[in-house]
Design a protein around this motif. Structure first.
Motif, PDB file in Angstrom:
ATOM      1  N   ALA A   1     -21.726   8.604   8.364  1.00  0.00           N
ATOM      2  CA  ALA A   1     -21.009   8.708   7.092  1.00  0.00           C
ATOM      3  C   ALA A   1     -19.707   9.453   7.329  1.00  0.00           C
ATOM      4  CB  ALA A   1     -21.857   9.437   6.057  1.00  0.00           C
ATOM      5  N   VAL A   2     -18.702   9.082   6.552  1.00  0.00           N
ATOM      6  CA  VAL A   2     -17.387   9.700   6.683  1.00  0.00           C
ATOM      7  C   VAL A   2     -17.086  10.432   5.380  1.00  0.00           C
ATOM      8  CG1 VAL A   2     -14.932   9.083   6.729  1.00  0.00           C
ATOM      9  CG2 VAL A   2     -16.499   8.056   8.384  1.00  0.00           C
ATOM     10  N   CYS A   3     -16.558  11.635   5.510  1.00  0.00           N
ATOM     11  CA  CYS A   3     -16.267  12.428   4.307  1.00  0.00           C
ATOM     12  C   CYS A   3     -14.810  12.877   4.350  1.00  0.00           C
ATOM     13  CB  CYS A   3     -17.196  13.639   4.265  1.00  0.00           C
ATOM     14  SG  CYS A   3     -16.997  14.630   2.776  1.00  0.00           S
ATOM     15  N   ASP A   4     -14.079  12.593   3.305  1.00  0.00           N
ATOM     16  CA  ASP A   4     -12.661  12.959   3.277  1.00  0.00           C
ATOM     17  C   ASP A   4     -12.488  14.369   2.724  1.00  0.00           C
ATOM     18  OD1 ASP A   4      -9.972  12.847   3.524  1.00  0.00           O
ATOM     19  OD2 ASP A   4      -9.625  11.718   1.674  1.00  0.00           O
ATOM     20  N   MET A   5     -12.482  15.324   3.644  1.00  0.00           N
ATOM     21  CA  MET A   5     -12.314  16.724   3.242  1.00  0.00           C
ATOM     22  C   MET A   5     -10.842  17.069   3.023  1.00  0.00           C
ATOM     23  SD  MET A   5     -15.259  18.463   3.397  1.00  0.00           S
ATOM     24  CE  MET A   5     -15.576  19.908   4.392  1.00  0.00           C
ATOM     25  N   PHE A   6      -9.945  16.252   3.595  1.00  0.00           N
ATOM     26  CA  PHE A   6      -8.529  16.617   3.589  1.00  0.00           C
ATOM     27  C   PHE A   6      -7.630  15.458   3.162  1.00  0.00           C
ATOM     28  CE2 PHE A   6     -10.848  18.652   7.126  1.00  0.00           C
ATOM     29  CZ  PHE A   6     -10.862  19.961   6.663  1.00  0.00           C
ATOM     30  N   PRO A   7      -7.735  15.018   1.897  1.00  0.00           N
ATOM     31  CA  PRO A   7      -6.863  13.940   1.424  1.00  0.00           C
ATOM     32  C   PRO A   7      -5.385  14.250   1.692  1.00  0.00           C
ATOM     33  CG  PRO A   7      -8.538  14.388  -0.216  1.00  0.00           C
ATOM     34  CD  PRO A   7      -8.697  15.436   0.843  1.00  0.00           C
ATOM     35  N   ALA A   8      -4.620  13.214   1.981  1.00  0.00           N
ATOM     36  CA  ALA A   8      -3.183  13.271   2.293  1.00  0.00           C
ATOM     37  C   ALA A   8      -2.902  13.730   3.720  1.00  0.00           C
ATOM     38  CB  ALA A   8      -2.391  14.113   1.306  1.00  0.00           C
TER      39      ALA A   8
ATOM     40  N   ASP B   1       0.811  -1.222   0.000  1.00  0.00           N
ATOM     41  CA  ASP B   1       0.000   0.000   0.000  1.00  0.00           C
ATOM     42  C   ASP B   1       0.846   1.274   0.000  1.00  0.00           C
ATOM     43  OD1 ASP B   1      -2.365  -1.511   0.188  1.00  0.00           O
ATOM     44  OD2 ASP B   1      -1.887  -1.866   2.303  1.00  0.00           O
ATOM     45  N   ARG B   2       2.154   1.127  -0.031  1.00  0.00           N
ATOM     46  CA  ARG B   2       3.040   2.301  -0.061  1.00  0.00           C
ATOM     47  C   ARG B   2       3.033   2.899  -1.468  1.00  0.00           C
ATOM     48  NH1 ARG B   2       7.472   5.052   1.866  1.00  0.00           N
ATOM     49  NH2 ARG B   2       7.263   4.228   3.966  1.00  0.00           N
ATOM     50  N   THR B   3       2.955   4.217  -1.549  1.00  0.00           N
ATOM     51  CA  THR B   3       3.035   4.871  -2.861  1.00  0.00           C
ATOM     52  C   THR B   3       4.156   5.899  -2.854  1.00  0.00           C
ATOM     53  OG1 THR B   3       1.425   6.495  -2.128  1.00  0.00           O
ATOM     54  CG2 THR B   3       0.595   4.736  -3.543  1.00  0.00           C
ATOM     55  N   GLU B   4       4.594   6.228  -4.042  1.00  0.00           N
ATOM     56  CA  GLU B   4       5.570   7.301  -4.213  1.00  0.00           C
ATOM     57  C   GLU B   4       4.821   8.605  -3.977  1.00  0.00           C
ATOM     58  OE1 GLU B   4       9.221   8.572  -4.675  1.00  0.00           O
ATOM     59  OE2 GLU B   4       8.719   6.434  -4.846  1.00  0.00           O
ATOM     60  N   PRO B   5       5.273   9.460  -3.037  1.00  0.00           N
ATOM     61  CA  PRO B   5       4.538  10.710  -2.839  1.00  0.00           C
ATOM     62  C   PRO B   5       4.653  11.601  -4.070  1.00  0.00           C
ATOM     63  CG  PRO B   5       6.545  10.717  -1.551  1.00  0.00           C
ATOM     64  CD  PRO B   5       6.435   9.352  -2.158  1.00  0.00           C
TER      65      PRO B   5
ATOM     66  N   PHE C   1       2.426   8.890   1.678  1.00  0.00           N
ATOM     67  CA  PHE C   1       3.109   7.644   1.339  1.00  0.00           C
ATOM     68  C   PHE C   1       2.144   6.465   1.243  1.00  0.00           C
ATOM     69  CE2 PHE C   1       6.145  10.425   3.308  1.00  0.00           C
ATOM     70  CZ  PHE C   1       7.253  10.302   2.485  1.00  0.00           C
ATOM     71  N   LEU C   2       0.889   6.724   1.547  1.00  0.00           N
ATOM     72  CA  LEU C   2      -0.101   5.659   1.572  1.00  0.00           C
ATOM     73  C   LEU C   2      -1.055   5.828   0.384  1.00  0.00           C
ATOM     74  CD1 LEU C   2      -0.894   3.339   3.520  1.00  0.00           C
ATOM     75  CD2 LEU C   2      -2.403   4.958   4.683  1.00  0.00           C
ATOM     76  N   SER C   3      -1.414   4.712  -0.267  1.00  0.00           N
ATOM     77  CA  SER C   3      -2.328   4.803  -1.412  1.00  0.00           C
ATOM     78  C   SER C   3      -3.634   5.462  -0.967  1.00  0.00           C
ATOM     79  CB  SER C   3      -2.622   3.404  -1.962  1.00  0.00           C
ATOM     80  OG  SER C   3      -3.448   2.699  -1.063  1.00  0.00           O
ATOM     81  N   TYR C   4      -4.307   6.134  -1.878  1.00  0.00           N
ATOM     82  CA  TYR C   4      -5.515   6.866  -1.486  1.00  0.00           C
ATOM     83  C   TYR C   4      -6.582   5.930  -0.931  1.00  0.00           C
ATOM     84  CZ  TYR C   4      -9.234  10.244  -1.271  1.00  0.00           C
ATOM     85  OH  TYR C   4     -10.248  11.054  -0.799  1.00  0.00           O
ATOM     86  N   GLU C   5      -6.693   4.775  -1.545  1.00  0.00           N
ATOM     87  CA  GLU C   5      -7.647   3.768  -1.073  1.00  0.00           C
ATOM     88  C   GLU C   5      -7.410   3.433   0.411  1.00  0.00           C
ATOM     89  OE1 GLU C   5      -7.229   0.356  -3.554  1.00  0.00           O
ATOM     90  OE2 GLU C   5      -8.769  -0.712  -2.404  1.00  0.00           O
TER      91      GLU C   5
ATOM     92  N   MET D   1     -16.984   8.955   1.832  1.00  0.00           N
ATOM     93  CA  MET D   1     -16.979   9.779   0.624  1.00  0.00           C
ATOM     94  C   MET D   1     -15.565  10.274   0.342  1.00  0.00           C
ATOM     95  SD  MET D   1     -20.495  11.850   1.387  1.00  0.00           S
ATOM     96  CE  MET D   1     -20.387  11.830   3.170  1.00  0.00           C
ATOM     97  N   GLY D   2     -14.923   9.648  -0.620  1.00  0.00           N
ATOM     98  CA  GLY D   2     -13.580  10.053  -1.008  1.00  0.00           C
ATOM     99  C   GLY D   2     -13.629  10.967  -2.227  1.00  0.00           C
TER     100      GLY D   2
END
Ligand code: SAH
Length: 455
Positions: A433-440, A67-71, A86-90, A119-120
């Motif tokens: 419900a969960v809402c992702d207002m702040f990805p990363a 699940d590690r991603t290149e930033p 560093f973590l995949s969005y999923e 909600m992503g």
């Protein structure tokens, strides 16, 4: 085995803490390792030890997690803005869902519930409509701007943050060009000298209007026309102002606004409600997700047009005006007087006549109005800051016996604490419900519906 500072250890990361650090064990001793993600096997250096756990610095990823991603951002590790690049969005979404679920179970004592949706974002980059860039100098004396490092105010130079809009970079280039050419000094926190502290940039996602506000440690900007002539060339430039802040503190904005060019505000929409936003206004930073969050709150409120709704902690009335379209009457309560002025102006701007606002603490206004006037609510919406609701407010809400309570929260631990009180007798946790207002980042918004059992 006892560890000490600078020991090197190999750790398999098995969990992640609330601040996004990886958690793993070395010889049974728990370590928190920033920037290590769940599933990694890493080499780390012990930095700090406590009795039952310690902190280590990631030195090497030996076996990367699937699940590690290149930033995307080369500054991701040094910059304090993002914790989860560093973590995949999923997996970021899974992390946030688990965080909310865990808090509701552990702190709230809830067992029988499920999170109905997370909600992503389809594209979790360049989502912020607002950025505040501090200015300073590097060790060679060059003017720099970017973001503060995690725990300190060291500026990590970066004019192209992937959370903000592309326009920011050009605007920052022009501001620095103007500063260099006219010998305008950046502010220096330790000495309190220098002029330019921050640039606040706001962008209306639907209107494409841009606002630039330079926060200065003085009463005027020298040769301001030279800055203005540069900035107005940027398409969409609508408002250029300065904000005076001469205080030696961490608070970014001062109270006084000096108009420099154009209007004092920009306009933007959430759904079909229009808002005027000035440099000092609070406004949700992720407009794409805000619509999803408010639509969920609106759906949970279950309005048919006959309801009286109280919207507590209403800010500039964003949720209130959204709800007013479907309710009979909405009352908003907010502690900041300037925000209430905005709320009233925004109601007028949209021709909304069934919204009324009170300035004051929710935990004072609601009990007072209830005791003195016997006010009534079909639905109560709360959207408190991180510290959650005051107990006095919760008990008044219970006494008012609304049909439904909609709790919007930016901190699921105080949410869980408050829901435990609200659901101890008459109310039941119905939907989450969960809402992702702040990805990363590690932050997450939650919306909950509570229904009265005996309705
Ligand atoms: N619902 C709004 C704002 C939510 S942020 C929106 O979606 O835009 C939380 C708000 O609560 C802030 O505007 C803050 O100023 C306000 N606030 C903080 N403490 C408060 C209190 N004790 N009583 C009323 N409002 C408060």
């Amino acid at each position: 085995m006892e560890f000490k500072k600078n020991d090197m250890v190999t750790v398999k990361i098995e969990d992640m803490s609330h601040d996004g650090s990886g958690i793993g064990k070395a010889d049974g001793y728990t370590l928190f390792i920033k920037d290590a993600v769940i599933g990694d096997e890493v080499e780390a250096k012990i930095m700090k030890t406590k009795k039952n756990y310690g902190f280590a610095r990631l030195m090497n990823v030996l076996v990367p997690s699937p699940d590690r991603t290149e930033p995307k951002c080369p500054k991701a590790r040094a910059c304090g803005g993002c914790q989860l690049q560093f973590l995949s969005y999923e997996k970021q979404l899974e992390f946030k869902k688990n965080k909310v679920e865990g808090n509701l179970r552990r702190i709230g004592g809830f067992r029988d519930f499920s999170i109905e949706k997370v909600m992503g974002m389809e594209n979790p980059w360049r989502y912020r409509n607002k950025a505040q860039f501090p200015f300073g100098k590097d060790k060679d004396g060059n003017i720099v701007t970017g973001f503060y490092a995690g725990r300190t105010h060291a500026i990590i130079p970066n004019r192209n943050c992937y959370l903000g809009v592309e326009e920011n970079e050009e605007i920052l280039n022009l501001i620095i060009e103007y500063m260099e050419e006219n010998h305008v000094e950046p502010y220096h926190e330790e000495t309190g000298k220098g002029l330019v502290r921050h640039a606040l940039i706001r962008y209306g996602f639907t209107t494409k209007e841009i606002m630039v506000c330079l926060i200065i440690n003085g009463d005027s900007l020298p040769k301001k026309d030279r800055l203005i002539e540069r900035l107005v060339k940027i398409p969409g430039m609508t408002s250029i102002t300065a904000n005076v802040n001469k205080k030696r503190s961490n608070v970014i904005l001062g109270e006084k606004i000096l108009p420099l060019w154009g209007q004092g505000y920009i306009t933007d929409y959430i759904g079909n409600v229009k808002y005027q936003i000035s440099p000092l206004s609070f406004y949700q930073v992720n407009p794409v997700q805000t619509v999803k969050l408010y639509e969920t709150a609106l759906a949970y409120a279950g309005l048919t047009g006959n309801e009286t709704v109280w919207d507590l902690y209403c800010g500039i009335g964003t949720i209130s005006l959204f709800l007013a379209q479907k309710a009979k009457q909405v009352y908003g309560v907010e502690i900041v007087p300037a925000a209430i002025e905005d709320a009233e102006k925004n109601a007028e701007l949209n021709g909304i006549e069934n919204a009324e606002f009170y300035v004051g603490k929710a935990e004072e206004v609601l009990p007072r109005e209830y005791k003195e006037k016997g006010i009534y609510a079909d639905v109560i919406v709360v959207d408190p800051p991180r510290k959650g609701c005051d107990e006095e407010l919760l008990s008044t809400m219970l006494a008012m016996r609304p049909e439904r309570i909609v709790y919007v929260s930016c901190d699921s631990s105080t949410l869980a604490r408050d829901l435990k009180i609200l659901c101890s007798e008459e109310y039941r946790l119905e939907r989450v419900a969960v809402c992702d207002m702040f990805p990363a980042s590690v932050h997450v918004e939650t919306v909950c519906l509570l229904s009265r059992k005996s309705s």
